[in-house]
Every structure is written in structure tokens, then in C-alpha cells.
Scaffold this active site. Structure first.
Site, PDB file in Angstrom:
ATOM      1  N   HIS A 159     -18.873 -34.337 -30.191  1.00  0.00           N
ATOM      2  CA  HIS A 159     -19.153 -35.683 -30.400  1.00  0.00           C
ATOM      3  C   HIS A 159     -20.727 -35.943 -29.865  1.00  0.00           C
ATOM      4  O   HIS A 159     -20.847 -36.682 -28.642  1.00  0.00           O
ATOM      5  CB  HIS A 159     -18.189 -36.554 -29.417  1.00  0.00           C
ATOM      6  CG  HIS A 159     -18.210 -37.978 -30.026  1.00  0.00           C
ATOM      7  ND1 HIS A 159     -17.449 -38.930 -30.012  1.00  0.00           N
ATOM      8  CD2 HIS A 159     -19.393 -38.866 -30.329  1.00  0.00           C
ATOM      9  CE1 HIS A 159     -17.614 -40.227 -30.254  1.00  0.00           C
ATOM     10  NE2 HIS A 159     -19.012 -40.290 -30.551  1.00  0.00           N
ATOM     11  N   GLU A 211     -17.650 -35.513 -34.546  1.00  0.00           N
ATOM     12  CA  GLU A 211     -17.292 -37.162 -34.353  1.00  0.00           C
ATOM     13  C   GLU A 211     -18.667 -37.673 -33.959  1.00  0.00           C
ATOM     14  O   GLU A 211     -19.620 -37.261 -33.298  1.00  0.00           O
ATOM     15  CB  GLU A 211     -16.461 -37.181 -33.033  1.00  0.00           C
ATOM     16  CG  GLU A 211     -14.920 -36.451 -33.487  1.00  0.00           C
ATOM     17  CD  GLU A 211     -14.134 -36.901 -31.956  1.00  0.00           C
ATOM     18  OE1 GLU A 211     -13.146 -36.534 -32.310  1.00  0.00           O
ATOM     19  OE2 GLU A 211     -14.649 -37.254 -31.169  1.00  0.00           O
ATOM     20  N   HIS A 256      -7.726 -39.031 -27.571  1.00  0.00           N
ATOM     21  CA  HIS A 256      -8.210 -39.722 -26.521  1.00  0.00           C
ATOM     22  C   HIS A 256      -7.086 -39.950 -25.291  1.00  0.00           C
ATOM     23  O   HIS A 256      -6.049 -40.405 -25.419  1.00  0.00           O
ATOM     24  CB  HIS A 256      -8.631 -41.275 -26.812  1.00  0.00           C
ATOM     25  CG  HIS A 256      -9.626 -41.753 -25.842  1.00  0.00           C
ATOM     26  ND1 HIS A 256     -10.907 -41.824 -26.206  1.00  0.00           N
ATOM     27  CD2 HIS A 256      -9.512 -42.425 -24.740  1.00  0.00           C
ATOM     28  CE1 HIS A 256     -11.477 -42.182 -25.195  1.00  0.00           C
ATOM     29  NE2 HIS A 256     -10.674 -42.782 -24.531  1.00  0.00           N
TER      30      HIS A 256
END
Length: 237
Positions: free
Chosen positions: A43, A70, A190
Site C-alpha cells: 500500500h 492498494e 484490516h
């Protein structure tokens, strides 16, 4: 079996805290694949405070499983993804100063923008996923953007499950059922961990992939990376 994609941002954070190239994020990506992980996630953020844009380029030829990138589709991120052409791009509406992702997309408000971005990625052969809260309305509108998948934002489940509230899974079950009905693939991520992943997997129909980084790296400090990956794979069967 649900695929495990290992988010290696925390490895880059550790490297950056000291400078140099230890630990080596490319070698870590090679190792987690060798240990059985079916994907690698990064990410990169505009300030490059953990994964750097160049890391993403360097990882591309070394990730022979699924490569998931991401980020918020700002211009620099889009250019990077179109250059690297990962297996999947996951669109996340995180602010530049956010410590970590903290909300899913409003797929009604941002429908036109997401549709345009997704169209460009798909035209380049990149599978797309949208980070969303377990909100049926937002998932239904995600379908209209042309995305291939959604990624369920699981922080609320993880927090409540840690307090002993198993009913926290209920909105995620409903979200998954709707996604399955309308033909959207389901990813999740998450705060998923060894403590909650088996329960989550067992209750979410059609769960294709989970992306886990912070917990996996923290657990590996005590249990070892190879061992932890095997523990996740066992729980995801």
C-alpha cells in the site's frame, strides 16, 4: 480455500526507521511466498513513509503469486499501477495523513470517479477491488462502477470480536450475501489476526482473499514468519 495475501508494509516501516535495506522487502516477499502465502500486498502512499514507489516496481518481477497494490487513486498512484500492472488494484479512500485506512468508499458520492478509474485499470488487464464498509447500499452501488471485487473493511468486526461480541459478524454476513447475489468477488482486510480469522472465514460465504499485514508481522515476532503463515493457511481452509 480463501487465499492469504501478506501485506508487507510493516517490513518497509521497519527498514525505513533505520535506513539502508534491512529488512529487505523484496526478500521478505520471496520468503512469504515460499512459505505458502498466495499473494503479496503493498500500500504505497504519496509520502512513501513505508512502501516506496520503487519498492513496488522492484517487487513486480519477484511476485509469482498474486500481486495486490492498494491505494487512493491519485494521479501518481494510478501512473504507478499502470506501469507495474499488478494482478489486482484495491482502491482505498485514505487521506494522505492517515495512519492507516479507516473507512470504505462512499460508492454513491464517488460513483462517476470510481467508474472512470476502474475502467482504465480494467482496460489494462488489472483486476479491481473497492474497499467498502459492510453496508449493503454501498455494495450495491459498487457493482455499478464495474469493479470485479469488493474488500470488506473489517476493523469494526475485529474490535467487537475481541470484546467477545460474535454478533459483530452479522453485517459482514449480510454484505457478503448481497455481493454474492450481484456477482461481486469478496476480499477482506484490516485488523484480521490469528485470533479472529477462522471465525470470520467460517461465517463469510464466498470469501476469496484476505490481506493481512500488521497482525501477521506482530505475531511473527513471537512465533516465526513461516510458522505464522502456516497457521493462517490452516485457519483459512
Amino acid at each position: 480455500m480463501t487465499k492469504l495475501s501478506v501485506n508487507i508494509n510493516k517490513i518497509a516501516t521497519l527498514r525505513n526507521s533505520r535506513g539502508g535495506n534491512t529488512p529487505n522487502v523484496v526478500q521478505f516477499a520471496k520468503d512469504v511466498q515460499r512459505f505458502g502465502a498466495q499473494g503479496v500486498t503493498v500500500h504505497p502512499r504519496p509520502d512513501e513513509r513505508h512502501i516506496k514507489y520503487q519498492d513496488t516496481r522492484d517487487l513486480k518481477p519477484e511476485v509469482y503469486t498474486e500481486f495486490n497494490v492498494e491505494g487512493n487513486p491519485v494521479t501518481s498512484f494510478m501512473d504507478l499501477v499502470l506501469e507495474v500492472k499488478p494482478t489486482q488494484v484495491t482502491l482505498v479512500p485514505d487521506a494522505e495523513d492517515a495512519i492507516t485506512s479507516n473507512a470504505g468508499w462512499d460508492t454513491v458520492k464517488h460513483k462517476a470517479f470510481l467508474t472512470e478509474v476502474i475502467s482504465e485499470f480494467k482496460a489494462n488487464g488489472i483486476r479491481t477491488s473497492i474497499f467498502v464498509d459492510p453496508n449493503v447500499h454501498m455494495i450495491e452501488h459498487a457493482k455499478a462502477t464495474g469493479t470485479d471485487r469488493i474488500e470488506l473493511y473489517t476493523e469494526s468486526f475485529a474490535h467487537q470480536y475481541g470484546l467477545g461480541n460474535q454478533k459483530a459478524i452479522e453485517p459482514f454476513i449480510k454484505a457478503a450475501e448481497i455481493a454474492n447475489e450481484i456477482g461481486l468477488g469478496i476480499n477482506a482486510g484490516h485488523d484480521l489476526s490469528l485470533d479472529n480469522i477462522q471465525f470470520f472465514k467460517a461465517n463469510i460465504p464466498g470469501l476469496l482473499e484476505v490481506s493481512i499485514g500488521h497482525a501477521l508481522v506482530a505475531e511473527s515476532l513471537y512465533l516465526g514468519i513461516e510458522n505464522v503463515i502456516q497457521m493462517y493457511l490452516h485457519r483459512l481452509k
